[in-house]
Design a protein around this motif. Sequence first.
Motif, PDB file in Angstrom:
ATOM      1  N   HIS A   1      -3.731  -0.777  -4.609  1.00 12.78           N
ATOM      2  CA  HIS A   1      -2.616  -0.567  -3.685  1.00 12.78           C
ATOM      3  C   HIS A   1      -2.283   0.908  -3.475  1.00 12.78           C
TER       4      HIS A   1
ATOM      5  N   SER B   1       0.820  -1.212   0.000  1.00 10.52           N
ATOM      6  CA  SER B   1       0.000   0.000   0.000  1.00 10.52           C
ATOM      7  C   SER B   1       0.860   1.272   0.000  1.00 10.52           C
TER       8      SER B   1
ATOM      9  N   THR C   1      -4.052   4.468  -1.660  1.00  9.28           N
ATOM     10  CA  THR C   1      -5.128   4.960  -0.803  1.00  9.28           C
ATOM     11  C   THR C   1      -5.041   6.473  -0.699  1.00  9.28           C
TER      12      THR C   1
ATOM     13  N   LEU D   1      -7.285  -0.336   6.537  1.00 12.86           N
ATOM     14  CA  LEU D   1      -6.144   0.239   5.823  1.00 12.86           C
ATOM     15  C   LEU D   1      -4.925  -0.646   6.041  1.00 12.86           C
TER      16      LEU D   1
ATOM     17  N   VAL E   1       0.116   5.577   0.247  1.00 13.33           N
ATOM     18  CA  VAL E   1      -0.873   6.632   0.459  1.00 13.33           C
ATOM     19  C   VAL E   1      -0.515   7.842  -0.394  1.00 13.33           C
TER      20      VAL E   1
END
Length: 419
Positions: free
Chosen positions: A165, A131, A167, A196, A133
């Motif tokens: 992948h 992930s 956010t 998350l 951001v």
Amino acid sequence: MALVSIFETLESEVRSYCRGWPTVFDRAQGSHLHDEAGRTYLDFFSGAGSLNYGHNNPVLKRALLDYIEHDGITHGLDMATTAKRAFLECFQDVVLRPRDLSYKVMFPGPTGTNAVEAALKLARKVKGRESVVSFTNAFHGMSLGSLAVTGNAFKRAGAGIPLVHGTPMPFDNYLDGQVPDFLWFERLLEDQGSGLNRPAAVIVETVQGEGGINVARPEWLRALRDLCDRQDMLLIVDDIQMGCGRTGAFFSFEEAGITPDIVTLSKSISGYGLPMSLCLFRPELDIWEPGEHNGTFRGNSPAFVTATAALNTYWVDSRLMEKQTLARGEQVEQALLSIVKGLGHRGVSYRGRGLVWGMEFDDKTRAGRICARAFELGLLLETSGAQGEVVKLLPPLVIPPDDLQEGLGILDRAVGDTG
């Protein structure tokens, strides 16, 4: 029209800038472009920020011509060449050491989005997590990894597959100051039921260019750096459009006093509009295996030559920042203030840093009409923002004050003509 028809009949419908500027350009020098009919245009676009030192800058052009006439290496992959060595030595001496930065330098493919792909790939490799951001209204490029951390719905839709992948979190002032900075972000990180996945990194622009000239406050950026440190996330600053002096200092994050873990540069790093990009990162993050991220054109030697000339010409001291960028930025700010006052502050606002500025209109169609009228009057401008609601100003950093004032006068007239 016969000369235009080849573009209409043969070139893909994906072409865009030429639709807003319906002419055939032939020459350019400094802050001006000339079309084949002999008409001259002031350039407040600067190759989307890739021409910070103007078109065909004479110092950079001379260095390039000398290199070509010497039969210097044009295509070198990632071989060791004299041009690459000269650039690396200059970049270290002029940019990194004076700022006490110990970054390693990676040459990915020569586009901005490739630098972003390299940064994302490295962050995931280092942290072992998927992930990443990003922030609302972010723009990081048009390849799939970069699109996954881009906010614009139109651009994301072009991917044709799910973008995973990534956010999004609220950018600075996205919620109009009604919610404390990073309250939602940190709550999600600490709540085991939030859904998350633990991010490998956060990627951010200090000024969102394509997103509408949204300027992050220094204190917001410092708080983001602190959050990344506390939550074991790498901080990536995408300085592709705002780096190389666009906001004043060489790196746009310098004003905030932060040191990112990874930085991406492209656009004006070559100084001449030649394709080139860099991915910079802390030495301990350099865990790449040889050839793990490569590309045929990652060794663009002519760009190394012009980049070295640009650094030696403009960045050995602070004159460009203090005498040009910041002074011209004040000139732009005063002109925009005058325009907004003339409209009675109704339905319009402005914002920016250094020599990147934007005017946002409540009437979402007006910015496009202003840019079209400006073109008719001899000025190149583009729109930005999710709905094209912002008129974006990106003049060359070295633009003479008289040229800048002339362009600002044209902008004033275009605003008036579209009211």
